[in-house]
Motif scaffolding. Sequence first.
Motif, mmCIF file in Angstrom:
data_model
loop_
_atom_site.group_PDB
_atom_site.id
_atom_site.type_symbol
_atom_site.label_atom_id
_atom_site.label_comp_id
_atom_site.label_asym_id
_atom_site.label_seq_id
_atom_site.Cartn_x
_atom_site.Cartn_y
_atom_site.Cartn_z
ATOM 1 N N PRO A 172 0.845 -1.202 0.000
ATOM 2 C CA PRO A 172 0.000 0.000 0.000
ATOM 3 C C PRO A 172 0.876 1.245 0.000
ATOM 4 O O PRO A 172 1.935 1.277 0.622
ATOM 5 C CB PRO A 172 -0.788 -0.117 1.300
ATOM 6 N N LEU A 173 0.424 2.262 -0.744
ATOM 7 C CA LEU A 173 1.165 3.519 -0.824
ATOM 8 C C LEU A 173 0.266 4.683 -0.488
ATOM 9 O O LEU A 173 -0.864 4.762 -0.969
ATOM 10 C CB LEU A 173 1.698 3.732 -2.247
ATOM 11 N N GLY A 174 0.789 5.607 0.317
ATOM 12 C CA GLY A 174 0.107 6.852 0.634
ATOM 13 C C GLY A 174 0.786 8.011 -0.070
ATOM 14 O O GLY A 174 1.724 7.830 -0.840
ATOM 15 N N PRO A 175 0.337 9.240 0.184
ATOM 16 C CA PRO A 175 0.909 10.409 -0.484
ATOM 17 C C PRO A 175 2.398 10.544 -0.216
ATOM 18 O O PRO A 175 2.852 10.391 0.912
ATOM 19 C CB PRO A 175 0.165 11.598 0.122
ATOM 20 N N GLY A 176 3.148 10.802 -1.269
ATOM 21 C CA GLY A 176 4.576 11.028 -1.123
ATOM 22 C C GLY A 176 5.389 9.776 -0.882
ATOM 23 O O GLY A 176 6.603 9.845 -0.785
ATOM 24 N N VAL A 190 -3.195 1.767 -4.142
ATOM 25 C CA VAL A 190 -3.357 3.201 -3.907
ATOM 26 C C VAL A 190 -4.832 3.468 -3.662
ATOM 27 O O VAL A 190 -5.679 2.611 -3.890
ATOM 28 C CB VAL A 190 -2.828 4.059 -5.080
ATOM 29 N N GLN A 191 -5.120 4.660 -3.179
ATOM 30 C CA GLN A 191 -6.492 4.990 -2.820
ATOM 31 C C GLN A 191 -6.920 6.275 -3.509
ATOM 32 O O GLN A 191 -6.190 7.256 -3.508
ATOM 33 C CB GLN A 191 -6.607 5.140 -1.303
ATOM 34 N N ILE A 212 -6.758 0.012 -7.034
ATOM 35 C CA ILE A 212 -7.183 1.327 -6.572
ATOM 36 C C ILE A 212 -8.407 1.132 -5.695
ATOM 37 O O ILE A 212 -9.437 0.617 -6.151
ATOM 38 C CB ILE A 212 -7.539 2.260 -7.743
ATOM 39 N N LEU A 213 -8.283 1.520 -4.432
ATOM 40 C CA LEU A 213 -9.413 1.489 -3.512
ATOM 41 C C LEU A 213 -10.136 2.824 -3.617
ATOM 42 O O LEU A 213 -9.492 3.870 -3.670
ATOM 43 C CB LEU A 213 -8.934 1.271 -2.081
ATOM 44 N N TYR A 214 -11.460 2.792 -3.654
ATOM 45 C CA TYR A 214 -12.217 4.037 -3.804
ATOM 46 C C TYR A 214 -13.417 4.047 -2.875
ATOM 47 O O TYR A 214 -13.915 3.004 -2.454
ATOM 48 C CB TYR A 214 -12.668 4.225 -5.255
ATOM 49 N N ALA A 233 -5.609 12.635 -10.168
ATOM 50 C CA ALA A 233 -4.411 11.797 -10.158
ATOM 51 C C ALA A 233 -4.327 11.016 -8.850
ATOM 52 O O ALA A 233 -4.561 11.575 -7.775
ATOM 53 C CB ALA A 233 -3.172 12.666 -10.338
ATOM 54 N N VAL A 234 -3.999 9.723 -8.960
ATOM 55 C CA VAL A 234 -3.875 8.889 -7.767
ATOM 56 C C VAL A 234 -2.489 8.266 -7.623
ATOM 57 O O VAL A 234 -2.117 7.847 -6.530
ATOM 58 C CB VAL A 234 -4.952 7.777 -7.698
ATOM 59 N N ALA A 235 -1.713 8.184 -8.721
ATOM 60 C CA ALA A 235 -0.378 7.593 -8.621
ATOM 61 C C ALA A 235 0.464 7.982 -9.825
ATOM 62 O O ALA A 235 -0.055 8.206 -10.924
ATOM 63 C CB ALA A 235 -0.458 6.078 -8.527
ATOM 64 N N LEU A 236 1.760 8.034 -9.600
ATOM 65 C CA LEU A 236 2.744 8.195 -10.666
ATOM 66 C C LEU A 236 3.442 6.842 -10.802
ATOM 67 O O LEU A 236 3.983 6.320 -9.825
ATOM 68 C CB LEU A 236 3.749 9.290 -10.304
#
Length: 124
Positions: free
Chosen positions: A19-23, A37-38, A72-74, A103-106
């Motif tokens: 799991p990844l959060g911001p930054g 990602v969420q 992607i969790l929404y 945008a949710v991920a790079l």
Amino acid sequence: AARMGRCKAAGGDGEDETPLGPGESATGGAGADLFVVQAGDGTAAGGGGWAADDMPLPEIMDFDADHDDLLILYDPHSHPDPQVTIGAPDAAGSIVLSVDDRAVALVHNARALEAGHVRLAPQP
């Protein structure tokens, strides 16, 4: 609660779920990896989401289209009919993954990323 920071996760050989959060950034390593990602609603607290307009995107550093997938969790209240957009790759092969134009991920090394690599699931 939203997770924030500049954490770097590195998966080892084998199958990893990250799991990844911001930054945050993640390297899956060898094997089939699932990056999670969420999708938020553009605010830090909205929809329980990690992705807010003023937060840095989570970064997937070594996406491998032959083995890796994205989840992607929404929030179904914020995104009743979520639409995923896979941006055009830049010169380095990185793309921006979006849900409902947010945008949710790079994702790096993503020239071969296709819709079949991306799954959607409502937040538990």
